[in-house]
Write a protein that holds these residues in place. Sequence first.
Motif, PDB file in Angstrom:
ATOM      1  N   GLY B 512       0.811  -1.213   0.000  1.00  0.00           N
ATOM      2  CA  GLY B 512       0.000   0.000   0.000  1.00  0.00           C
ATOM      3  C   GLY B 512       0.840   1.257   0.000  1.00  0.00           C
ATOM      4  N   ALA B 513       2.124   1.114   0.361  1.00  0.00           N
ATOM      5  CA  ALA B 513       3.001   2.286   0.443  1.00  0.00           C
ATOM      6  C   ALA B 513       4.026   2.294  -0.684  1.00  0.00           C
ATOM      7  N   LEU B 514       3.984   1.272  -1.531  1.00  0.00           N
ATOM      8  CA  LEU B 514       5.019   1.125  -2.562  1.00  0.00           C
ATOM      9  C   LEU B 514       4.366   0.836  -3.911  1.00  0.00           C
ATOM     10  N   ASP B 515       4.841   1.532  -4.944  1.00  0.00           N
ATOM     11  CA  ASP B 515       4.288   1.315  -6.280  1.00  0.00           C
ATOM     12  C   ASP B 515       4.541  -0.104  -6.768  1.00  0.00           C
ATOM     13  N   ASN B 516       5.702  -0.613  -6.396  1.00  0.00           N
ATOM     14  CA  ASN B 516       6.077  -1.939  -6.878  1.00  0.00           C
ATOM     15  C   ASN B 516       6.358  -2.834  -5.677  1.00  0.00           C
ATOM     16  N   TYR B 517       5.474  -3.796  -5.482  1.00  0.00           N
ATOM     17  CA  TYR B 517       5.558  -4.629  -4.282  1.00  0.00           C
ATOM     18  C   TYR B 517       5.164  -6.054  -4.639  1.00  0.00           C
ATOM     19  N   LEU B 518       5.914  -6.993  -4.123  1.00  0.00           N
ATOM     20  CA  LEU B 518       5.609  -8.404  -4.371  1.00  0.00           C
ATOM     21  C   LEU B 518       5.722  -9.179  -3.057  1.00  0.00           C
ATOM     22  N   ALA B 519       4.680  -9.946  -2.761  1.00  0.00           N
ATOM     23  CA  ALA B 519       4.721 -10.800  -1.568  1.00  0.00           C
ATOM     24  C   ALA B 519       4.462 -12.235  -1.989  1.00  0.00           C
ATOM     25  N   GLU B 520       5.346 -13.126  -1.594  1.00  0.00           N
ATOM     26  CA  GLU B 520       5.194 -14.552  -1.902  1.00  0.00           C
ATOM     27  C   GLU B 520       5.236 -15.363  -0.612  1.00  0.00           C
ATOM     28  N   SER B 521       4.545 -16.480  -0.672  1.00  0.00           N
ATOM     29  CA  SER B 521       4.363 -17.285   0.531  1.00  0.00           C
ATOM     30  C   SER B 521       4.673 -18.750   0.221  1.00  0.00           C
ATOM     31  N   TRP B 522       5.172 -19.465   1.194  1.00  0.00           N
ATOM     32  CA  TRP B 522       5.387 -20.903   1.036  1.00  0.00           C
ATOM     33  C   TRP B 522       5.239 -21.573   2.396  1.00  0.00           C
ATOM     34  N   ASP B 523       5.062 -22.875   2.388  1.00  0.00           N
ATOM     35  CA  ASP B 523       5.025 -23.610   3.655  1.00  0.00           C
ATOM     36  C   ASP B 523       5.508 -25.036   3.444  1.00  0.00           C
ATOM     37  N   ILE B 524       5.978 -25.632   4.497  1.00  0.00           N
ATOM     38  CA  ILE B 524       6.542 -26.991   4.452  1.00  0.00           C
ATOM     39  C   ILE B 524       5.799 -27.831   5.492  1.00  0.00           C
ATOM     40  N   PRO B 525       5.221 -28.971   5.069  1.00  0.00           N
ATOM     41  CA  PRO B 525       4.483 -29.775   6.056  1.00  0.00           C
ATOM     42  C   PRO B 525       5.419 -30.422   7.090  1.00  0.00           C
ATOM     43  N   SER B 526       4.822 -30.769   8.216  1.00  0.00           N
ATOM     44  CA  SER B 526       5.604 -31.315   9.329  1.00  0.00           C
ATOM     45  C   SER B 526       4.677 -32.103  10.237  1.00  0.00           C
ATOM     46  N   ASN B 527       5.235 -32.961  11.058  1.00  0.00           N
ATOM     47  CA  ASN B 527       4.373 -33.628  12.046  1.00  0.00           C
ATOM     48  C   ASN B 527       4.517 -33.003  13.437  1.00  0.00           C
ATOM     49  N   ILE B 528       5.232 -31.898  13.504  1.00  0.00           N
ATOM     50  CA  ILE B 528       5.315 -31.172  14.783  1.00  0.00           C
ATOM     51  C   ILE B 528       4.119 -30.229  14.842  1.00  0.00           C
ATOM     52  N   THR B 529       3.293 -30.407  15.865  1.00  0.00           N
ATOM     53  CA  THR B 529       2.048 -29.623  15.883  1.00  0.00           C
ATOM     54  C   THR B 529       2.301 -28.200  16.357  1.00  0.00           C
ATOM     55  N   ILE B 530       1.539 -27.300  15.768  1.00  0.00           N
ATOM     56  CA  ILE B 530       1.690 -25.886  16.102  1.00  0.00           C
ATOM     57  C   ILE B 530       0.328 -25.299  16.462  1.00  0.00           C
ATOM     58  N   GLY B 531       0.364 -24.130  17.057  1.00  0.00           N
ATOM     59  CA  GLY B 531      -0.881 -23.458  17.391  1.00  0.00           C
ATOM     60  C   GLY B 531      -0.639 -21.984  17.608  1.00  0.00           C
ATOM     61  N   ALA B 532      -1.714 -21.289  17.958  1.00  0.00           N
ATOM     62  CA  ALA B 532      -1.631 -19.848  18.187  1.00  0.00           C
ATOM     63  C   ALA B 532      -0.658 -19.555  19.325  1.00  0.00           C
ATOM     64  N   PHE B 533       0.173 -18.553  19.132  1.00  0.00           N
ATOM     65  CA  PHE B 533       1.128 -18.104  20.159  1.00  0.00           C
ATOM     66  C   PHE B 533       1.082 -16.585  20.084  1.00  0.00           C
ATOM     67  N   ARG B 534       0.841 -15.944  21.173  1.00  0.00           N
ATOM     68  CA  ARG B 534       0.749 -14.481  21.254  1.00  0.00           C
ATOM     69  C   ARG B 534       1.055 -13.771  19.914  1.00  0.00           C
ATOM     70  N   ALA B 535       0.033 -13.210  19.298  1.00  0.00           N
ATOM     71  CA  ALA B 535       0.158 -12.554  17.990  1.00  0.00           C
ATOM     72  C   ALA B 535       0.717 -13.489  16.925  1.00  0.00           C
ATOM     73  N   PRO B 536      -0.045 -14.561  16.626  1.00  0.00           N
ATOM     74  CA  PRO B 536       0.430 -15.545  15.658  1.00  0.00           C
ATOM     75  C   PRO B 536       0.910 -14.883  14.364  1.00  0.00           C
ATOM     76  N   ARG B 537       1.977 -15.389  13.797  1.00  0.00           N
ATOM     77  CA  ARG B 537       2.574 -14.926  12.536  1.00  0.00           C
ATOM     78  C   ARG B 537       3.164 -13.523  12.655  1.00  0.00           C
ATOM     79  N   SER B 538       2.379 -12.579  13.200  1.00  0.00           N
ATOM     80  CA  SER B 538       2.910 -11.225  13.413  1.00  0.00           C
ATOM     81  C   SER B 538       4.147 -11.281  14.301  1.00  0.00           C
ATOM     82  N   ASN B 539       4.154 -12.236  15.245  1.00  0.00           N
ATOM     83  CA  ASN B 539       5.260 -12.286  16.211  1.00  0.00           C
ATOM     84  C   ASN B 539       6.592 -12.593  15.539  1.00  0.00           C
ATOM     85  N   PHE B 540       6.555 -13.086  14.289  1.00  0.00           N
ATOM     86  CA  PHE B 540       7.803 -13.254  13.547  1.00  0.00           C
ATOM     87  C   PHE B 540       7.964 -12.192  12.454  1.00  0.00           C
ATOM     88  N   ILE B 541       6.928 -12.035  11.640  1.00  0.00           N
ATOM     89  CA  ILE B 541       7.101 -11.221  10.435  1.00  0.00           C
ATOM     90  C   ILE B 541       7.374  -9.749  10.789  1.00  0.00           C
TER      91      ILE B 541
END
Lengths: 152, 755
Positions: B512-541
Amino acid sequence: MATFNLTINGTSQQVDVDPSTPMLWVLRDHLDLVGTKFGCGIAQCGACTIHMNGNAVRSCQLPVSAAEGASITTIEGLSEQGDHPVQKAWMEHDVPQCGYCQAGQIMTAAALLQQNPNPSDEDIENAMNGNICRCGTYTRIKAAVKTASQNL
Amino acid sequence: MATLDKKLDRRSFLKVSALAGGGMVLSFSWLAGCKPITEEELLAMPKEWFELNSYIKIGENGAVTLFSPNPEFGSNVKTSMPMILAEELDTDWKKVIVEQADFYPERFDRQFTGGSQGIRQGWKPLRTAGATARAMLVAAAAKTWNVSPTEITTSAGVLEHKGSGKKAHYGEMASLAATMELPEQVTLKETKDFKIVGSSKKNVDAQKIVTGKPLFSIDHKVEGMKYAAIVHPPAFGMKLKSFDKSSIAGMSGIVDVFPIRLFKEDYERNFFDTTTFPEILAIVGNSTWEVMQAKKNLAVEWENASESSFEVGGFGGRPNTKVTVLSGLENTNRHKEQMKEFITKPGNVVRRDGDPEGMFKKAAKIIEKTYSAPFLAHNTMEPMNCFADVKGDKAVIYGPTQAPEMIMGTLVQALGIPKENIQINLARMGGGFGRRAYSHHMTEAALISQKIQAPVKMVYTREDDMTAGVYRPTYSATYRAALDENNNLLALHVKAGGIPESPIHANRFPAGALDNYLAESWDIPSNITIGAFRAPRSNFIAGAEQSFLDELAEVMDKDPIEFRLELLKRAEINPVGENNDYDAKRYAGVLELVREKSNWNTPATGVHRGVSAYFCHNSYVAEVVDTKIVDSKPVVEKVYAAVDCGIVVNPDAATNMGEGAIVDGIGNAFFGELAFENGVPTKTNFDKYRMIRQKETPKSIEIHFVDSKEDPTGLGEPFFPPVFAALANSLYKATGKRYYEQPFAPQLEMQNLKM
């Protein structure tokens, strides 16, 4: 199983448990004094802190057999009306969030002030470093200890 | 004066009834009138969300009891939410009693603490309910005194008719009020007239906490209660093969040992049915210590689990998803390699503005940096535990859960007992942080109790708790910037992912602040279970993005705050693209406030500062971290935070929340890490899993709120994500090194700094 005579919060108590049972579980399961909390079981978090002869000890590492003959104080016995200067300071600073670790924090702080009524910032940090607060209320804990030291 | 929309009123389902022995009870729907903005949204909401689910009780003696329906895990909703009710009721806060409501499916559906939504979603219904009760008390007084209700005023729980000098306490009118018609509309107070909201009120449970009263389910005990411990597989990717009952036979106080299965074959799991180990062993005995001793001696054989998959119901009406649990024993080293492979592979494009690829081709300079963070354990101080008493076709469950509504269906299938026969009592939680949205521990306790047909308290050891999964995922993000020969920013590209989920929010700043912007996403499956942790995803990105912007500002020779403000200005006056998920002006507002409060341009001598800002969970936060190197040790001297969360209901409690989240963030940035070797977590207790302690805590934290009349938004999470980058950027100033990989402590130690 063996019988142990304990002095807890000024009252004589008798329990019949395995001699290896830590005081933490004697208090919680056998004497219904549940203010002393289980956090880690290996003396790393401080949630189970009680006083033995005035010293802060981790009750998860204190076998009942070693507590016989000693004077044990738990959070329930720190004051009669919940008005120990440390408890009052904790309320004044509205320290707790979830509240789970706070009994251990208070017991550590009360023992510190007993031995050192005018602790420096560094003294407080050193004394309180063994108590984990997952909610991160450390700045308030420190401030409350200072307030309590002024109101002893 | 704000007047309620009639449409919302009709759906509010307020209900008044007389209190046995005199007085009134006003029941009201928790959600009605808050979240839905349009008629369509309103109609799309599940009908049961509008059921009556909270209460105001006014006794004839004037005692006002407010029920707080949301489970309390430390965010202080038990105090703050009733404050909103009391404000509109216009009662005396000192005379208010707050009680934790239990979970009654017929009344309390949608009791959930999480996503920083309690105050935001509670704001309007709580105000409406308070104002309605007040209006009915006024109507009762008007009838009694034979005057017009418009001539009656209220203050601190007292009704007054100035003309005749008549006065009455609420309690005196409560029984009559219970017989009055519910008003069609009510007027809400103007914010300038607030007396309770906006003034600090102490935690209603403080006295009980500091005197060690039993508040938590782990403290619960009833006559004849047994104690239980669990044994779960030692590694992700393993399951139970067999166990030898005789290995603990004859041990003191042991009653039984048996396996329990959480889900029946045909059960369709709901979104919060996450559990790492659907089959575990339970040891039942006469005391916690005895079952914990038996746990050490129990001989169990484990085997590798084969791949499995199941359907999971979508959250909030979203479609079902198929979850595949891979076979195999995973390793952190391999995870790191896998994540690196994605840096060069194309991801899924989630947002593209302008011609980012073209700009990178013609760029004079390209800056590329990759950030990463490990899995994290929640480590709530109270380990998972639950009390259950299941006998015949009746069940009472008392445990710590953020989502009682979600666990009810699970219990119904697991126990084969109808919903109306299951009573869930809500305990105060010794921390949540997202972990207790997943309430498998309640099903486990219930199944154990059902098997032995006696009340039982099940308690995880710390080791069980830390190794039972539902972690914050591990993530990686690569940021690239294209600059021209004059160091003007041409384009920005982010490619981020994780195991097993991506941290990308496609439409957040700097989109929204840049004329030219690209965001790409990927994920890798795992058998380690995950869940919400204080501000999920935001807490890293947030940490990755705000560290990169800092580095970029330096290359561009701009002040880091000024650089962010320039971007936000662009997003405000001429935003690029659509669906930008933030208010650029409010975002800029917190940066400006933190710049002012921290005296950004004139730091104290010897202090190194870093800044960061982030928006999540509807609130805006900017933070400045000041570090010093003292005797070869990095010390966080001070943290300044500016937050825009609309109206602040309980300022001191909000400040406490902010301080805690900042400490939590600094702790996790420095130390937080869980690694795996052959599926086994490498840390099992606090001797190895380092938590922030008193000595590493900032010497001082200042929280500043933007003065706002906007409706309040949440605070439990938004303070957390920005800290990571503010700390990293400050440490860069102190040491000359950028910190791309969390946790930071091992890298600081490699620079001969003491941690």
